[in-house]
Design an enzyme around this catalytic site. Structure first.
Site, short mmCIF file in Angstrom:
data_model
loop_
_atom_site.label_atom_id
_atom_site.label_comp_id
_atom_site.label_asym_id
_atom_site.label_seq_id
_atom_site.Cartn_x
_atom_site.Cartn_y
_atom_site.Cartn_z
N GLU A 69 1.16 6.72 -6.68
CA GLU A 69 0.06 7.69 -6.72
C GLU A 69 0.61 9.12 -6.72
OE1 GLU A 69 -3.17 7.02 -3.78
OE2 GLU A 69 -2.74 9.07 -3.13
N LYS A 74 0.84 -1.21 0.00
CA LYS A 74 0.00 0.00 0.00
C LYS A 74 0.86 1.24 0.00
CE LYS A 74 -3.76 2.51 0.20
NZ LYS A 74 -3.38 3.87 0.53
N HIS A 76 2.11 1.69 -3.43
CA HIS A 76 0.96 2.17 -4.21
C HIS A 76 0.85 3.69 -4.08
CE1 HIS A 76 -3.20 3.71 -4.20
NE2 HIS A 76 -3.42 2.86 -5.17
N ASN A 77 0.96 4.17 -2.85
CA ASN A 77 0.83 5.62 -2.64
C ASN A 77 2.00 6.40 -3.21
OD1 ASN A 77 -1.44 4.74 -1.24
ND2 ASN A 77 -1.29 6.44 0.21
C1 6PG Z 1 -5.99 5.49 -1.35
C2 6PG Z 1 -5.31 6.80 -1.00
C3 6PG Z 1 -5.42 7.11 0.47
C4 6PG Z 1 -4.53 8.29 0.90
C5 6PG Z 1 -5.03 9.60 0.39
C6 6PG Z 1 -4.29 10.78 1.03
O1 6PG Z 1 -5.26 4.59 -1.80
O2 6PG Z 1 -7.21 5.42 -1.20
O3 6PG Z 1 -3.92 6.67 -1.30
O4 6PG Z 1 -4.99 5.97 1.20
O5 6PG Z 1 -4.54 8.38 2.26
O6 6PG Z 1 -4.78 9.64 -0.98
O7 6PG Z 1 -2.89 10.58 0.89
P1 6PG Z 1 -1.91 11.85 0.97
O8 6PG Z 1 -2.46 12.78 2.05
O9 6PG Z 1 -0.57 11.29 1.36
O10 6PG Z 1 -1.95 12.50 -0.38
#
Ligand code: 6PG
Length: 471
Positions: A191, A184, A187-188
């Site tokens: 992201e 995860k 993944h982030n």
């Molecule tokens: C997800 C998102 C989530 C994350 C938000 C905020 O996979 O649903 O990644 O888990 O917490 O996107 O993340 P940031 O505050 O670090 O941008």
């Protein structure tokens, strides 16, 4: 009425917790819910009216109605809140019960919790859940890690509620210990990289080509019908249409340009540094969130360093098409970096990741879902041990097709005085990765001259040190 035995109890009835409870109940699993905030408990009970849901305000009652051996899941912010929930529920649990942390916990915290709970014969799973509110309600991507026997207990529930792609569940057992939370985290990190690339694309289209919000919507909406198809491109197209409430104009133009971050992207960069895995694009994305926070300083610096901002005066459609290619090139590079990090972590932390499975469960439900993930899953299906996604024959063709695009866009952005750090980092990652020779020999010479740190030679084995002449 028979006393219902609840299959799972959810602690934390915020956006994610409440929606996941509703999702479980929609799939026939009776679920109880607890939150210290009684208004969240009543919100669950009103939304869950008529469903097999019971929100309760007392922890004792919450535990007492769970089927044994019990399953207690929590969706609370990472860090101290997770430890607080564990401490609250432990006195009511018995050996063999299972605690599931579905939040964005740091993997080292998860490792610690495994040890602490294992000593008390309480089972534990660290589970990454991605997809935000919509995902939790209608189908997230779920990334579970921990003992496989514990996972087997919850597998039917997770498979029922997860997103589905071509009939397959976007959930797969990922490995022991903190494997799920690690996936995860990466993944982030991906992201963050994709979001930064899209924001740089927006910047070039807006400040460089003077596109309006309606035109930006059309561009991203069109792109979402092709190779760039993805959740982030889809929501970006919609964002440009959002009116600013009861004011005139579009909301996007009035949002302050200071990005926040809960830290998961930063954690990715931090651990990659420890693993010595280069994440050029993801690191650039994390740094640009930091840079954006210096709003006041940037406003002052702008007065000193006036930008000769001017508009691109050529064919905007041709330019935009090259930008589309540059974005896809960089998207591939970002995923290549993330998958290479997972590969390295798998060896370092003995997670034994199957990168094909990870790519497959990311195809739906999660924030980075994209049709590109079909090709990525195929690449790791064809060669599970490929050291880098870029070496896959199909992926390498996609990248080479767009090399001219990325070079053109970066050169143009430099002339337009528009910062494109993630695009530049993506190209540099590519150019470095495919360079048989890099100027690291000079770094070695410098290190040996000033610190006698020694060096290796290209023509002979061994380790060398030179008394460098003061020339
Ligand atoms: C997800 C998102 C989530 C994350 C938000 C905020 O996979 O649903 O990644 O888990 O917490 O996107 O993340 P940031 O505050 O670090 O941008």
């Amino acid at each position: 009425m028979d006393k219902i035995e609840y299959e799972l109890g959810m602690v934390g009835l915020g956006v994610m917790g409440r929606n996941l409870v509703l999702n479980f109940a929609d799939h026939g699993f009776p679920v109880s819910g607890f939150d210290k905030d009684v208004s969240k408990v009543s919100a669950l009970n009103s939304e869950g009216a008529g469903k097999m849901i019971k929100g309760v305000n007392s922890l004792q009652e919450f535990i007492s109605i769970l089927k044994k051996p019990r399953v207690v899941m929590m969706l609370v912010p990472a860090g101290a809140p997770v430890d607080a929930v564990i401490n609250d529920v432990l006195p009511f649990l018995e050996p063999g019960d299972l605690i599931i942390d579905g939040g964005n916990s740091h993997f080292t915290d998860t490792n610690k919790r495994f040890k602490e709970l294992g000593n008390k014969n309480i089972n534990f799973l660290g589970v990454g859940i991605s997809g935000g509110e919509q995902g939790a309600r209608f189908g997230p991507s779920i990334m579970p890690g921990g003992p496989s026997a514990s996972y087997e207990r919850i597998r039917p529930l997770f498979e029922a509620v997860s997103a589905k792609v071509n009939g397959s569940n976007c959930v797969e057992y990922l490995g022991t210990g903190s494997a799920g939370h690690y996936v995860k985290m990466v993944h982030n990190g991906i992201e963050y990289g994709l979001m930064q690339l899209i924001s740089e694309t927006y910047d070039v289209l807006k400040r460089g080509l003077n596109y309006t919000n309606d035109e930006l919507h059309d561009i991203f909406d069109t792109w979402n019908k092709g190779e760039l198809q993805s959740f982030l491109i889809e929501i970006t197209a919609d964002i440009f249409l959002q009116p600013d409430g009861n004011k005139s104009g579009r909301l996007i133009d009035n949002i302050l340009d200071k990005a926040k971050q809960k830290g998961t992207g930063k954690w990715t960069s931090q651990d990659a540094m420890d693993l010595q895995v280069p994440l050029n694009t993801i690191d650039a994305a994390v740094s640009m969130r930091d840079m954006s926070a210096y709003k006041e300083e940037r406003e002052n610096a702008a007065k000193i360093f006036q930008s000769n901002q001017y508009l691109f005066n050529g064919d905007r459609k041709v330019f935009a098409n090259k930008l589309r290619g540059a974005l896809f090139f960089s998207m591939i590079i970002t995923f290549a970096q993330g998958m290479a990090m997972l590969d390295s972590a798998s060896r370092e932390y003995h997670y034994n990741f199957k990168l094909k499975d990870i790519a497959k469960i990311w195809r739906g439900g999660c924030i980075i879902r994209a049709s590109l993930l079909e090709e990525i899953a195929e690449a790791f299906e064809n060669n599970p041990n490929i050291p880098n996604l870029l070496l896959d024959s199909e992926i390498s063709k996609e990248v080479l097709k767009r090399l001219e695009n990325i070079r053109f866009i970066i050169k143009s952005a430099i002339d337009l005085e528009i910062p494109v750090p993630a695009f530049s980092a993506s190209l540099s990652y590519f150019d470095s990765y495919r360079s048989p020779w890099l100027p690291a020999n000079l770094v070695q010479a410098q290190r040996d001259l000033f610190g006698a740190h020694t060096y290796e030679r290209v023509d002979e084995k061994g380790v060398y040190h030179t008394l460098w002449n003061k020339i």
